[in-house]
Scaffold this active site. Sequence first.
Site, mmCIF file in Angstrom:
data_model
loop_
_atom_site.group_PDB
_atom_site.id
_atom_site.type_symbol
_atom_site.label_atom_id
_atom_site.label_comp_id
_atom_site.label_asym_id
_atom_site.label_seq_id
_atom_site.Cartn_x
_atom_site.Cartn_y
_atom_site.Cartn_z
ATOM 1 C CB ALA A 273 -0.808 -0.097 1.171
ATOM 2 C CG MET A 274 2.055 5.225 -1.837
ATOM 3 S SD MET A 274 3.716 5.099 -1.167
ATOM 4 C CE MET A 274 4.176 6.922 -0.771
ATOM 5 C CD GLU A 275 4.336 6.194 2.828
ATOM 6 O OE1 GLU A 275 3.887 5.072 2.299
ATOM 7 O OE2 GLU A 275 5.286 6.487 2.979
ATOM 8 C CG HIS A 308 3.240 0.366 7.736
ATOM 9 N ND1 HIS A 308 4.132 0.042 8.321
ATOM 10 C CD2 HIS A 308 3.376 1.091 6.421
ATOM 11 C CE1 HIS A 308 5.251 0.851 7.523
ATOM 12 N NE2 HIS A 308 4.914 1.289 6.509
ATOM 13 C CD GLU A 309 1.053 2.012 3.758
ATOM 14 O OE1 GLU A 309 1.607 3.046 3.481
ATOM 15 O OE2 GLU A 309 1.573 0.742 3.792
ATOM 16 C CD GLU A 331 8.435 2.820 4.559
ATOM 17 O OE1 GLU A 331 7.707 2.117 5.409
ATOM 18 O OE2 GLU A 331 7.831 3.707 3.824
HETATM 19 N N1 B3K Z 1 5.925 3.471 1.512
HETATM 20 C C1 B3K Z 1 5.361 2.356 0.751
HETATM 21 C C2 B3K Z 1 6.441 1.650 -0.252
HETATM 22 C C3 B3K Z 1 6.604 2.304 -1.200
HETATM 23 C C4 B3K Z 1 7.772 1.540 -2.074
HETATM 24 C C5 B3K Z 1 8.200 2.123 -3.374
HETATM 25 N N2 B3K Z 1 9.117 1.183 -4.318
HETATM 26 C C6 B3K Z 1 4.650 1.648 1.400
HETATM 27 C C7 B3K Z 1 4.964 1.648 2.690
HETATM 28 O O1 B3K Z 1 6.055 1.227 3.308
HETATM 29 O O2 B3K Z 1 4.118 1.906 3.769
HETATM 30 ZN ZN ZN Z 2 5.744 2.105 4.948
#
Ligand code: B3K
Ligand code: ZN
Length: 866
Positions: A273-275, A308-309, A331
């Site tokens: 997923a992506m934040e 997490h997100e 992270e």
């Molecule tokens: N921040 C994103 C991960 C992005 C990966 C890019 N290659 C998800 C996460 O760790 O929450």
């Molecule tokens: Zn993350």
Amino acid sequence: MDIRTAPAAAAHAETRRGDYRPPDWLVPEVALDFTLDPDRSTVRARLIVERNGAHDRPLRLEGDGIAATWLKVDGAPVEPVMDGPTLVIALSGDRATIETEVALHPAANSKLMGLYASGGILCTQCESQGFRRISFHPDRPDVLSVYTVRMSADKARFPVLLANGNCTASGDGQDGNGKEGRHWAEWNDPFPKPSYLFALVAGDLAPNRDSFTTMSGRNVDLGIWVREADLAKTAHAMAALKSSMAWDERTYGREYDLDLFNIVAVDDFNFGAMENKGLNIFNSRYILADADTATDGDFDAIAGVVAHEYFHNWSGDRVTCRDWFQLSLKEGFTVFRDQGFSADIGSAAVKRIDDVRVLRSAQFPEDAGPLAHPVRPESYLEITNFYTATVYNKGAEVIGMMRTILGPDRFRAGSDLYFDRHDGEAVTCEDFVKAMEDASGINLAQFRLWYSQAGTPTVTARLDQDGGRTVLHLSQSVPATPGQSTKQPMVIPLRTALIGRDSGAELAPAQVILLTEAEQAIAFDGITEPAMLSINRDFSAPIILDVTRAAGELESLAEHDPNPFARYEALQELMLRTLIAGANGEPVDPAPVIEAMRRTLASNALDPAFKGEALLLPSESMIGDRMPLVDPDAIHDAREALRRAIGVALADPLAAAQREGAPGSDLSPAAKSIRRLRSVALGLIAAGDTLRGAALAKAQFDSADNMTDRQGALGILVSLDAPERQAALDGFYDRYQADSLVIDKWFGLQAAAQRRDTLAAVEALARHPDFSMTNPNRSRALVGSLAMNQWAFHTASGEGYRFLADMILASDRINPQTAARLVPPLGRWRRFEPGRAALMRAQLERIVAEPNLSKDVFEQVSKSLA
Ligand code: B3K
Ligand code: ZN
């Protein structure tokens, strides 16, 4: 369709941490205008740029696979000048307005970076460097801008238009001209953010709406957007979102800041997923769940990823990274935060066991191989390759060790200071550690080595008791890793207690010992009875521990250590010693393991989930990690022999555990525990008696009212030679054909089967009409699962290696990120016996010889060969 720009000389150039320089130009404001269509979208960008400091360097805007149809500087057309993929603009003043237009083809974007189409939805993914596939931009995390986004699209196909922040206006038509069938929306995000957090979504989506009142009494509208048919599967994610919002207020004092928080689920996504600020985009596997289609593990993973997100809103968005070498700043810390959340809402001991299992199975091998790198890497060819278990999971352990050293109150003071001090900034891992030091008064100078030194430390421990003196002798060593031949001693916090060998009681209260030297001796006063060492409790440090033990100690600790994690560790260590001896061809007595397991099963004091974890034998690859060279056949045989012996000896208590069930609708920790133990027990029963196991598994499969029991049973049946096997696989497929997340399980279970014909079956499944290389979930389910199945993948013929190399090459042409993630299993070649090592190496050489390899795959393969 990627527009190929001139092959930049820098195609395989390294980026180095030490080369960081602040940006030459800042971009306080960005206005984007998207005319969306899957086949041809246009993006107009207007950037306000400001010279940063006194210099005469031009403005450089990064692009990747895009070309400017036009460029304007302060309203006047200018002919674009390119340096490879980069647009270079000479500016005389200190401030300018830059406008560009580019055309994109989202439907052909198979890399799933930038603007792409997934199942009829248009969405974006920008971290780390995807924004430059959408528009020309500095595209570095230390350039923060306020974004205004306008988009228009066909109203029937894309009725929902979402972006970061708040919707400020919307209407029918396009550009206010009433163009038929189209509509538009305008969004504004008041929080300055880096380009990697930009997002938009256009699609035919329906919301699960809810709301949350923050600790200061503000109302936040929540929306989880999915296809209408999937709405019923969003309840768990919504509940998890609300509880993570409340948890972050309670635990870290962090309140949500916008009036709106949206989540969108898409099927094609490169990772979990992506934040993106105010608009998280998720792989649908981390949103959609109901008892019929998702296991307890899936439910837990959804809660963990949603949290997490969400937590990234502070640890990532409000305070972001200065450069990508600082990735663990957001992270590692955010993983630590989501682990804390999951521990608090479930069983803390089981969560810790799970987290340590991930660390040992993914991070330790990485740290011991050719791709080892520090938590804060020093250089990269392709940053995407550094979203690793080291940056994420070891990074989380580093945060956890700081908390252990500081204690919870000072740690909280440190995180408060960090957020207050750096709100709205792009900062470094050093800034985080400094905040911890400043808030606590504790010097972390030597501790910082955890950020710079790669490799898993080994700690040896020996408790000496003679002449009334009790002394603990500790030593540490950190192995050489690529580019780091010598290492300094680290600060290793060891949560330690002494347990009476006869009484089973804690003789001295548990304490945290800080090992800071290569060798250290610690004396204990007032110990009068023979003692056993309980050390690195709760895995207080991410190390490999080598403890000198007297006969019978592990058995006794497995039964009596008051710390549940330490009991688990003692039993695992007992199993490992037995399994390693077996794999080395030494005579093995399974009785001590069997008796320890019998006592664990019989204990009324233990949570059944804990029992399920404790009874799970170390995986074949974990056994291999503890041996000088891996012989997959010998390890498999030793492990199967022990499983069989356990299954025969404990048939009755295992059957009793397997009979216990819990209704699928019950997601309480107790119900999950019962289901967990049930399938672990079933696996051991089947190991002892195939016929009985197959019959019980088929019965569990047929009567299951939930996916945990169903998948648990099928996961055992797939490895058996029994008529029930194929019937169950076919029944499962027929029932869930239309549900791609469940069909991923069907592929994955077959690839994980412990059978001689697994590799052939996987090759056949790669030709199945439902297999597709363009969907990362599907390719991971089949190819990723095979590569993790040590015995099946590492057949002596080398056929598995050839298959994986074929898949890497095929997938590299479609999606280099997915392809590069398949390389590490081949990269472990030095760990295998010489025959297999040579075959693995040959496949890496075959890959690297391929012309036009992506930077992603090139980096992983060339480093694996070095
Ligand atoms: N921040 C994103 C991960 C992005 C990966 C890019 N290659 C998800 C996460 O760790 O929450
Ligand atoms: Zn993350």
